[in-house]
Write an enzyme that holds these catalytic residues in place. Structure first.
Site, PDB file in Angstrom:
ATOM      1  N   GLU A 149       0.821  -1.227   0.000  1.00  0.00           N
ATOM      2  CA  GLU A 149       0.000   0.000   0.000  1.00  0.00           C
ATOM      3  C   GLU A 149       0.847   1.265   0.000  1.00  0.00           C
ATOM      4  O   GLU A 149       0.664   2.154   0.839  1.00  0.00           O
ATOM      5  CB  GLU A 149      -0.965  -0.011   1.201  1.00  0.00           C
ATOM      6  CG  GLU A 149      -1.969  -1.133   1.121  1.00  0.00           C
ATOM      7  CD  GLU A 149      -3.078  -1.074   2.178  1.00  0.00           C
ATOM      8  OE1 GLU A 149      -2.984  -0.270   3.128  1.00  0.00           O
ATOM      9  OE2 GLU A 149      -4.031  -1.848   2.050  1.00  0.00           O
TER      10      GLU A 149
ATOM     11  N   GLU B 232      -5.612  -8.570  -0.123  1.00  0.00           N
ATOM     12  CA  GLU B 232      -6.298  -8.249   1.139  1.00  0.00           C
ATOM     13  C   GLU B 232      -7.773  -8.058   0.818  1.00  0.00           C
ATOM     14  O   GLU B 232      -8.125  -7.149   0.075  1.00  0.00           O
ATOM     15  CB  GLU B 232      -5.737  -6.977   1.789  1.00  0.00           C
ATOM     16  CG  GLU B 232      -4.348  -7.156   2.358  1.00  0.00           C
ATOM     17  CD  GLU B 232      -3.859  -5.944   3.160  1.00  0.00           C
ATOM     18  OE1 GLU B 232      -4.690  -5.271   3.803  1.00  0.00           O
ATOM     19  OE2 GLU B 232      -2.649  -5.685   3.127  1.00  0.00           O
TER      20      GLU B 232
HETATM   21  O1  AHR Z   1      -4.987  -5.902   7.184  1.00  0.00           O
HETATM   22  C1  AHR Z   1      -4.868  -4.759   7.963  1.00  0.00           C
HETATM   23  C2  AHR Z   1      -4.183  -3.617   7.220  1.00  0.00           C
HETATM   24  O2  AHR Z   1      -5.013  -3.182   6.184  1.00  0.00           O
HETATM   25  C3  AHR Z   1      -2.892  -3.964   6.525  1.00  0.00           C
HETATM   26  O3  AHR Z   1      -1.799  -3.862   7.369  1.00  0.00           O
HETATM   27  C4  AHR Z   1      -2.814  -2.917   5.452  1.00  0.00           C
HETATM   28  O4  AHR Z   1      -2.107  -3.369   4.326  1.00  0.00           O
HETATM   29  C5  AHR Z   1      -4.253  -2.581   5.156  1.00  0.00           C
HETATM   30  O5  AHR Z   1      -4.479  -1.218   5.159  1.00  0.00           O
END
Ligand code: AHR
Length: 504
Positions: free
Chosen positions: A172, A291
């Protein structure tokens, strides 16, 4: 309410990649410490890995696990997490405002992943570190021996290389919350140089470039295009992240969110193809949805967590029946895009926005979202079939034309099975489903697994599983029946359904 769907053996979307059924462990909250790793726990093995948790991970049949972050990785010095445990430093983790003891690191994770039969997806730090630390980590993990970092690994008692194939180029990097976030050009340049030296160290690895943190980022679209202008020839995948929330308790709108996920995937695929044309490239870039989940229940509690403690209970969302339906819709969306999405990680795996929860020193248990993931991971591997559906639609606060039925079919020729995954988004009425199946020969019903609870806020806990699947067999309205290759089956209101069929 009635619905019809059609499945034909030859009308396929694509094959599922085994890495579509992945998850994620970050050094965050209690994911590692008191989650997967708790030396001294009555159920821990000689390495301190909790056997009860490992069994639940194996139940989920997780194929690949991303590590060690997430936001954490952008401030992580991997060198602190290898070598004799008593010599490892206590560091401040600036991403989550906690203390990191480094008692668990790269080698412990690789050993744990082996224990749960999963492949490692390793992220490198492109925040505070860069190309040099990244290529050193590839050398440490993957080079057989006879070089500084491979011999360092061997001196740490790991003779054979870990052979990690999948690597994320940071995390990110577009987000202002990220340690050392960058503009798209800054990231693109830094990531290209890291990618080159990582692949020169081990040409067999695959690389995942950072896409936008979510589709609502102001730079979404421009970020992907610019980053890929730099990285297209070096990366194999680009990442997508999405978390959904139901802050104003509007369940029909919450259940429609997977339409947004589908749009996100198609937009990113389109941008990749635009860059492909621009570069006159033969390569098609794949998507890594590394994610995805529901995340909001713990937001208020997290504000009260004391800073600079070790493994505090951060992001411990307790999931509801409604959340399980959203997770189910997200899983169906991933399957429907299996031609393009080759990697996906449910974020995360243990304690932190997770399907598996633990008590420190105590038991472990399955959250509501555990079940849709387990079903898709067990029965969703194979050829994903186009699945045209005829059903009524509704409008919600943010979405138009939301089909009450979300469904997909997967044919597994090795097992001779056909599975239909379906979410009934209608909160009040059952759906009487008719499924027309052609090209498969004779078909019999194995079972119809249903996850349902009329209380959409129902949750599980260590002492009670209020939300768990009920299995119906053929012959009843819920179990379904097949006549002349037409399945009829009833899908209860607000339910997750897995209709398992065998080809005879
Ligand atoms: O999964 C929790 C957080 O969400 C992770 O660390 C990040 O990559 C995202 O913003």
């Amino acid at each position: 309410m009635k619905a019809k769907l059609t499945l034909h053996k030859e009308f396929s979307i694509g094959e599922t990649d085994k890495r579509l059924f992945g998850s994620f462990i970050e050094h965050l909250g209690r994911a590692v410490y008191t989650g997967i790793y708790e030396p001294g726990h009555p159920d821990a093995d000689g390495s301190g890995f909790r056997n009860d948790v490992a069994s639940l991970v194996k139940e989920l049949n997780v194929s690949v696990i991303r590590y060690p972050g997430g936001n954490f990785v952008s401030g992580y010095n991997w060198e602190n997490g290898v070598g004799p445990i008593e010599q490892r430093p206590m560091r401040l983790d600036l991403a989550w405002g906690t203390k990191e003891s480094n008692r668990f690191g790269t080698n412990e994770f690789a050993a744990w992943a082996k224990k749960v039969n999963a492949e490692v997806m390793m992220a490198v730090n492109l925040g505070t570190q860069g190309a040099d630390a990244a290529r050193n980590l590839v050398e440490y993990c993957n080079f057989p021996g006879g070089s500084f970092y491979s011999d360092l690994r061997r001196s740490h008692g790991i003779d054979k290389p870990h052979g990690i194939k999948l690597w994320c180029l940071g995390n990110e990097m577009d987000g202002p919350w990220q340690i050392c976030s960058r503009t798209a050009d800054e990231y693109g340049r830094a990531a290209v140089e890291a990618a080159k030296v990582m692949k020169w160290t081990d040409p067999s690895i695959e690389l995942v470039a950072c896409g936008s943190s979510f589709s609502g980022m102001p730079t979404f679209g421009d970020w992907e295009r610019t980053v890929l202008d730099h990285l297209y020839d070096h990366a194999d995948h680009i990442s997508l992240h999405t978390y959904f929330a139901n802050r104003d308790n509007d369940v029909p709108n919450f259940l429609a969110r997977s339409l947004e996920m589908d749009r996100f995937i198609k937009t990113v695929a389109g941008i990749c193809d635009l860059v492909k044309v621009k570069k006159n490239s033969k390569k098609t870039l794949h998507l890594s949805f590394d994610e995805w989940n529901v995340w909001y229940h713990s937001n208020e509690a997290d504000k009260k967590i004391e800073k600079w403690t070790e493994a505090p209970p951060l992001l411990e969302d307790i999931y509801t029946m409604a959340d399980a339906l959203v997770a189910g819709c997200m899983l169906i969306t991933l399957l429907k895009n299996a031609d393009r999405v080759k990697i996906a990680c449910l974020a995360q795996l243990v304690n932190v926005i997770a399907p598996i929860m633990t008590e420190k020193g105590g038991g472990s248990w399955r959250q509501t979202i555990f079940y849709p993931f387990m079903d898709v991971s067990r029965y969703g591997r194979g050829t994903v079939l186009r699945c045209p559906v005829t059903v009524d639609k509704y409008d919600s606060k943010e979405f138009c034309d939301v089909p009450y039925l979300e469904a997909v079919g997967v044919h597994n020729p090795e097992k001779n099975e056909l599975t239909i995954f379906a979410v009934n988004r209608n909160l009040n009425e059952a759906i009487q489903l008719e499924a027309e199946m052609s090209g498969f020969g004779d078909i019999r019903i194995i079972e119809h697994r249903v996850l349902q609870n009329s209380d959409l806020d129902a949750c599980n806990s260590v002492s009670q599983e209020k939300v768990k699947p009920v299995v119906h067999t053929a012959g009843t309205a819920e179990g379904g029946k097949i006549e002349e290759n037409q399945l009829t089956v009833s899908l209860p209101p607000a339910s997750w359904n897995v209709i398992r069929l065998v080809l005879v």
